[in-house]
Enzyme design. Sequence first.
Site, short mmCIF file in Angstrom:
data_model
loop_
_atom_site.label_atom_id
_atom_site.label_comp_id
_atom_site.label_asym_id
_atom_site.label_seq_id
_atom_site.Cartn_x
_atom_site.Cartn_y
_atom_site.Cartn_z
N ASP A 293 -41.58 -0.82 5.62
CA ASP A 293 -40.74 0.37 5.41
C ASP A 293 -41.19 1.54 6.26
O ASP A 293 -40.39 2.32 6.73
CB ASP A 293 -40.79 0.79 3.93
CG ASP A 293 -40.05 -0.20 3.05
OD1 ASP A 293 -40.21 -0.12 1.83
OD2 ASP A 293 -39.33 -1.05 3.63
N HIS B 257 -40.39 11.03 -0.19
CA HIS B 257 -41.00 9.87 -0.84
C HIS B 257 -42.52 9.79 -0.69
O HIS B 257 -43.17 9.11 -1.45
CB HIS B 257 -40.42 8.56 -0.29
CG HIS B 257 -38.98 8.36 -0.57
ND1 HIS B 257 -38.43 8.45 -1.84
CD2 HIS B 257 -37.94 8.07 0.26
CE1 HIS B 257 -37.13 8.22 -1.77
NE2 HIS B 257 -36.80 7.99 -0.52
N HIS C 197 -31.27 9.07 -2.31
CA HIS C 197 -32.40 8.47 -3.03
C HIS C 197 -33.10 9.47 -3.94
O HIS C 197 -33.12 10.67 -3.66
CB HIS C 197 -33.41 7.91 -2.02
CG HIS C 197 -32.86 6.85 -1.13
ND1 HIS C 197 -32.22 7.15 0.07
CD2 HIS C 197 -32.80 5.50 -1.26
CE1 HIS C 197 -31.81 6.02 0.64
NE2 HIS C 197 -32.14 5.01 -0.14
N ASP D 12 -27.65 10.74 3.52
CA ASP D 12 -27.35 9.31 3.43
C ASP D 12 -26.36 8.98 2.30
O ASP D 12 -26.03 7.82 2.09
CB ASP D 12 -28.62 8.45 3.32
CG ASP D 12 -29.70 9.09 2.45
OD1 ASP D 12 -30.82 8.53 2.41
OD2 ASP D 12 -29.45 10.13 1.81
O1 LIG Z 1 -33.50 7.53 2.93
C1 LIG Z 1 -34.52 7.35 2.32
C2 LIG Z 1 -35.42 6.14 2.50
C3 LIG Z 1 -34.63 4.90 2.75
C4 LIG Z 1 -35.54 3.69 2.69
C5 LIG Z 1 -36.39 3.52 1.63
C6 LIG Z 1 -37.20 2.38 1.56
C7 LIG Z 1 -37.14 1.45 2.56
C8 LIG Z 1 -36.30 1.60 3.65
C9 LIG Z 1 -35.48 2.72 3.70
N1 LIG Z 1 -34.63 2.91 4.76
C10 LIG Z 1 -33.69 2.00 5.07
O2 LIG Z 1 -33.49 1.03 4.37
C11 LIG Z 1 -32.89 2.25 6.25
C12 LIG Z 1 -33.25 3.20 7.18
C13 LIG Z 1 -32.45 3.37 8.33
C14 LIG Z 1 -31.29 2.63 8.50
C15 LIG Z 1 -30.95 1.70 7.52
C16 LIG Z 1 -29.72 0.94 7.66
F1 LIG Z 1 -30.00 -0.36 7.67
F2 LIG Z 1 -28.98 1.20 6.58
F3 LIG Z 1 -29.07 1.28 8.77
C17 LIG Z 1 -31.71 1.49 6.41
N2 LIG Z 1 -34.96 8.22 1.41
O3 LIG Z 1 -34.26 9.37 1.18
ZN LIG Z 2 -32.35 8.80 1.33
#
Ligand SMILES: O=C(CCc1ccccc1NC(=O)c1cccc(C(F)(F)F)c1)NO
Ligand SMILES: [Zn+2]
Length: 402
Positions: A126, A168, A205, A292
């Site tokens: 991540d 986070h 989130h 997002d």
């Molecule tokens: O946006 C976040 C974190 C999102 C997150 C949490 C835990 C693990 C991975 C992520 N981010 C994504 O899954 C992610 C980031 C960029 C693009 C994408 C996509 F696949 F949706 F494009 C997905 N917090 O406000």
């Molecule tokens: Zn987010």
Amino acid sequence: IEKRSDRYSNSNFKTSTDCLSKSTLVVPDSRETTAEKITVCYIYNPDLVERSDELPKIPMRASMVHSLIEAYGLLKHMQVISPSEATLEDMKQFHTEDYLHFLGKIADEDDENFDEESHQYGLGYDCPVYKEVYKLACLVSGATLKAVDILISSEARIVINWFGGWHHAKRDSAAGLCYVNDIVLGIQRLRQRFDRVLYVDLDLHHGDGVEDAFCTTNKVLTVSVHKHSPGFFPGTGSVTDVGVGKGKYYCVNIPLHDGIKDEQFVPLVCRILTHVKDRYKPEVVVCQCGADGIAGDPMESFNLTPVALMKCIYLLLSWNLPIMLLGGGGYNHANTARCWTYITGVVLGRKLACEIPDHKFLMEYGPDYELQIEVGNMKNHNSNEYLQRVYRQVTENISHIV
Ligand SMILES: O=C(CCc1ccccc1NC(=O)c1cccc(C(F)(F)F)c1)NO
Ligand SMILES: [Zn+2]
């Protein structure tokens, strides 16, 4: 001289068929006022943007955000403030020395594989390990701390840092793409000057890192509105999550399901924020404006348009308190730039043209090349009964705030 209470007063809150969406805020063009009395500070320098561009999973997003704001000619209406890097001492106010030293080690030693050690600090899938991560942490934290210093010194009452908002990160680990929790560092410093801080998290989130840091105190009230569904990251933030000990009832969580639209989101959030303001009487506000949840995001969760975030922020601005606006999530880079540029325009009381101005990233805004974002049409899993129940539970929790 335009007063802040005028610019953000409800009477000014006119909706009109503007290009953004059917009900769009149109505030009087600030050219109509003799002189802008309201100072808005914008935290920026090239280093901060370059480093933020290197963030895994959001490559070049920072440059797109800054370039669009510049292309709309908004920089000349703000005080652009260049931040310095946070020191190790600054970041140690929240993060552990071990974690920070580990981040620093990644920068120093070359391609040594840190695999086993990385995982204990939340680094890996991540939050990918990359060489400049410590530099990024110093710049991002420094930017939010600079924004806070401006509020503390009363140099301005509105400060924007679209390159912060990493909600986070934990004291001893990275999480959810967040390597350092600039928000916690900023709120801790705000507490040196302000007795009661209100934190609002509009990201898709749950703002778990910030809530965790302050869940035992009544000096920081955290409100997070977010998607809360089985298996969705981070999984915390249910409506019964109200804080502990002296902090009990000073954590407010508004858990939502997929598909919510502006029409449901805005009244729910604004009514709750109004209750919180009346009961808690915050002295300063910090708002994480993660994008997002906007339609078109690859997270494919909410059906919001930027107008929804703007209306919540507009309510916060109307309270006439010192306020810091931060970025956060947002994985459709063009829509995130559209959203934060639109919000910047509203904060400045300026209407923005529908047509995306020509600039370096114009091609990213095709095929419409417009500022507006089409409303999402994913199935809405938020029944009115569900939202009524959440609202009742939340207002019941808030009624315990003394
Ligand atoms: O946006 C976040 C974190 C999102 C997150 C949490 C835990 C693990 C991975 C992520 N981010 C994504 O899954 C992610 C980031 C960029 C693009 C994408 C996509 F696949 F949706 F494009 C997905 N917090 O406000
Ligand atoms: Zn987010």
